[in-house]
Design a protein around this motif. Structure first.
Motif, PDB file in Angstrom:
ATOM      1  N   ARG A  37       0.809  -1.218   0.000  1.00 23.94           N
ATOM      2  CA  ARG A  37       0.000   0.000   0.000  1.00 23.94           C
ATOM      3  C   ARG A  37       0.844   1.272   0.000  1.00 23.94           C
ATOM      4  O   ARG A  37       0.382   2.314  -0.438  1.00 23.94           O
ATOM      5  CB  ARG A  37      -0.936   0.013   1.212  1.00 23.94           C
ATOM      6  N   GLU A  38       2.059   1.191   0.488  1.00 26.24           N
ATOM      7  CA  GLU A  38       2.893   2.396   0.560  1.00 26.24           C
ATOM      8  C   GLU A  38       3.374   2.783  -0.838  1.00 26.24           C
ATOM      9  O   GLU A  38       3.954   1.956  -1.557  1.00 26.24           O
ATOM     10  CB  GLU A  38       4.091   2.153   1.466  1.00 26.24           C
ATOM     11  N   PRO A  39       3.123   4.027  -1.256  1.00 26.45           N
ATOM     12  CA  PRO A  39       3.568   4.456  -2.589  1.00 26.45           C
ATOM     13  C   PRO A  39       5.075   4.301  -2.753  1.00 26.45           C
ATOM     14  O   PRO A  39       5.857   4.810  -1.948  1.00 26.45           O
ATOM     15  CB  PRO A  39       3.139   5.918  -2.657  1.00 26.45           C
ATOM     16  N   SER A  40       5.477   3.603  -3.790  1.00 27.76           N
ATOM     17  CA  SER A  40       6.896   3.349  -4.041  1.00 27.76           C
ATOM     18  C   SER A  40       7.001   2.557  -5.339  1.00 27.76           C
ATOM     19  O   SER A  40       5.997   2.134  -5.911  1.00 27.76           O
ATOM     20  CB  SER A  40       7.530   2.566  -2.887  1.00 27.76           C
ATOM     21  N   ARG A  41       8.225   2.363  -5.803  1.00 26.98           N
ATOM     22  CA  ARG A  41       8.477   1.453  -6.925  1.00 26.98           C
ATOM     23  C   ARG A  41       8.941   0.122  -6.344  1.00 26.98           C
ATOM     24  O   ARG A  41       9.799   0.063  -5.461  1.00 26.98           O
ATOM     25  CB  ARG A  41       9.519   2.013  -7.876  1.00 26.98           C
ATOM     26  N   TYR A  42       8.382  -0.967  -6.878  1.00 29.38           N
ATOM     27  CA  TYR A  42       8.699  -2.307  -6.397  1.00 29.38           C
ATOM     28  C   TYR A  42       9.187  -3.177  -7.546  1.00 29.38           C
ATOM     29  O   TYR A  42       8.907  -2.903  -8.724  1.00 29.38           O
ATOM     30  CB  TYR A  42       7.462  -2.954  -5.758  1.00 29.38           C
ATOM     31  N   LEU A  43       9.905  -4.241  -7.174  1.00 31.31           N
ATOM     32  CA  LEU A  43      10.409  -5.220  -8.145  1.00 31.31           C
ATOM     33  C   LEU A  43       9.906  -6.597  -7.747  1.00 31.31           C
ATOM     34  O   LEU A  43       9.972  -6.984  -6.577  1.00 31.31           O
ATOM     35  CB  LEU A  43      11.940  -5.220  -8.172  1.00 31.31           C
ATOM     36  N   ALA A  44       9.388  -7.345  -8.727  1.00 33.49           N
ATOM     37  CA  ALA A  44       8.862  -8.688  -8.476  1.00 33.49           C
ATOM     38  C   ALA A  44       9.566  -9.691  -9.379  1.00 33.49           C
ATOM     39  O   ALA A  44       9.773  -9.428 -10.568  1.00 33.49           O
ATOM     40  CB  ALA A  44       7.360  -8.727  -8.707  1.00 33.49           C
ATOM     41  N   LYS A  45       9.926 -10.851  -8.805  1.00 32.95           N
ATOM     42  CA  LYS A  45      10.621 -11.890  -9.575  1.00 32.95           C
ATOM     43  C   LYS A  45      10.013 -13.250  -9.252  1.00 32.95           C
ATOM     44  O   LYS A  45       9.992 -13.662  -8.097  1.00 32.95           O
ATOM     45  CB  LYS A  45      12.110 -11.893  -9.247  1.00 32.95           C
ATOM     46  N   PRO A  46       9.508 -13.987 -10.273  1.00 28.69           N
ATOM     47  CA  PRO A  46       8.973 -15.325 -10.033  1.00 28.69           C
ATOM     48  C   PRO A  46      10.097 -16.345  -9.927  1.00 28.69           C
ATOM     49  O   PRO A  46      11.097 -16.269 -10.643  1.00 28.69           O
ATOM     50  CB  PRO A  46       8.112 -15.580 -11.270  1.00 28.69           C
ATOM     51  N   VAL A  47       9.922 -17.310  -9.027  1.00 24.81           N
ATOM     52  CA  VAL A  47      10.944 -18.337  -8.797  1.00 24.81           C
ATOM     53  C   VAL A  47      10.276 -19.704  -8.711  1.00 24.81           C
ATOM     54  O   VAL A  47       9.290 -19.888  -7.988  1.00 24.81           O
ATOM     55  CB  VAL A  47      11.731 -18.069  -7.495  1.00 24.81           C
ATOM     56  N   LEU A  48      10.828 -20.664  -9.459  1.00 23.34           N
ATOM     57  CA  LEU A  48      10.376 -22.057  -9.390  1.00 23.34           C
ATOM     58  C   LEU A  48      11.568 -22.921  -9.008  1.00 23.34           C
ATOM     59  O   LEU A  48      12.631 -22.838  -9.639  1.00 23.34           O
ATOM     60  CB  LEU A  48       9.804 -22.498 -10.736  1.00 23.34           C
ATOM     61  N   VAL A  49      11.393 -23.744  -7.977  1.00 24.12           N
ATOM     62  CA  VAL A  49      12.454 -24.655  -7.536  1.00 24.12           C
ATOM     63  C   VAL A  49      12.028 -26.071  -7.893  1.00 24.12           C
ATOM     64  O   VAL A  49      11.011 -26.570  -7.395  1.00 24.12           O
ATOM     65  CB  VAL A  49      12.712 -24.534  -6.024  1.00 24.12           C
TER      66      VAL A  49
END
Length: 279
Positions: free
Chosen positions: A116-128
């Motif tokens: 909810r906090e305004p900011s830029r975020y980075l998302a990375k999917p991971v499969l093990v």
């Protein structure tokens, strides 16, 4: 004279390891596609996970006999500090992907991280899979406040001390300005409810949000020159649920529109005067 040790076996071993690593990374591909690049604070942030399995094995996640894992790592773009997950709910539904097959699955990042906090975020999917970690491309997205244009407050007769604050904000999306409804409790609860995208709006006059005595919350905004959109929610002490959405005619233009329809139905063209004549 000392003989120099042979380096060929070591070089061959290194090349073999490099080849195995390269093959492993190409056997299974995982990707994440978000619905957009920016989201208003409180939205669930929907994405689609795409898994392609080119390995000879079956990939299986979420079942009782499954050893594979899938998750999405999220961090702030500024300092790359990882966010803490909100519980242990799975990111996607249980799935199995056989060799030479693929699958797409829906996910909502806002259900798993505090975003909810305004900011830029980075998302990375991971499969093990079988102890090998397969990573997808990093996806960047922004969380924004939106621009506030209206608000309302609700009190509850059967829950003294609870106050619910509604805000209407707008933000540009898909080459149009969209209206959003935000809600937050104060007093007995500090719960922040899911932010709802109410669709495109035309900013001629301000949208309105009204709280009725029975707990109905009605949002009215202009869709185009001739129409309004009416969204209705039920707001109870422990629930905020969408009820209905309808498009209604603007009463000021409805008469003119009906006259045009009558002309069209009768096959008669309305009289056209030069612009300088008014009779």
């Amino acid at each position: 004279m000392k003989k120099r040790p042979l380096l060929l076996p070591s070089l061959l071993l290194a090349a073999l390891v490099a080849r195995v690593s390269l093959a492993a990374t190409s056997e299974i591909k995982v990707d994440l596609r978000l619905d957009g690049s920016d989201f208003v604070s409180g939205e669930r942030i929907r994405g689609v996970v795409d898994i392609a399995n080119s390995s000879p094995d079956r990939v299986s996640v979420g079942y009782s006999n499954s050893k594979d894992l899938f998750f999405i790592e999220v961090c702030r773009a500024g300092d790359r500090s990882p966010l803490t997950r909100l519980g242990k709910r799975p990111f996607v539904a249980h799935f199995r992907v056989d060799s030479s097959e693929g699958q797409k699955l829906e996910t909502f990042l806002g259900d798993h991280y505090a975003l909810r906090e305004p900011s830029r975020y980075l998302a990375k999917p991971v499969l093990v899979h079988n102890g090998t970690r397969y990573e997808g491309a990093i996806r960047a997205f922004d969380v924004v406040e939106g621009i506030r244009i209206a608000g309302a407050m609700q009190m509850f007769a059967n829950r003294k001390g609870l106050q619910r604050n509604f805000s209407l904000v707008y933000w540009s999306r898909d080459r149009a300005e969209h209206l959003f409804l935000r809600a937050q409790d104060d007093g007995l609860s500090t719960r922040k409810w899911e932010t709802r995208d109410l669709g495109p709006m035309l900013r001629i006059g301000n949208p309105t949000v009204s709280v009725l005595p029975g707990g109905e919350v009605v949002v009215l905004h202009r869709l185009n020159a001739d129409q309004f959109v009416r969204n209705e929610f039920w707001s109870l002490p422990d629930a905020l649920e969408f009820r209905m959405r309808e498009t209604v005619r603007d009463p000021e233009t409805a008469g003119t529109a009906r006259v045009r329809e009558l002309y069209k139905e009768g096959g008669v063209k309305p009289k056209e005067n030069p612009w300088w004549k008014f009779w």
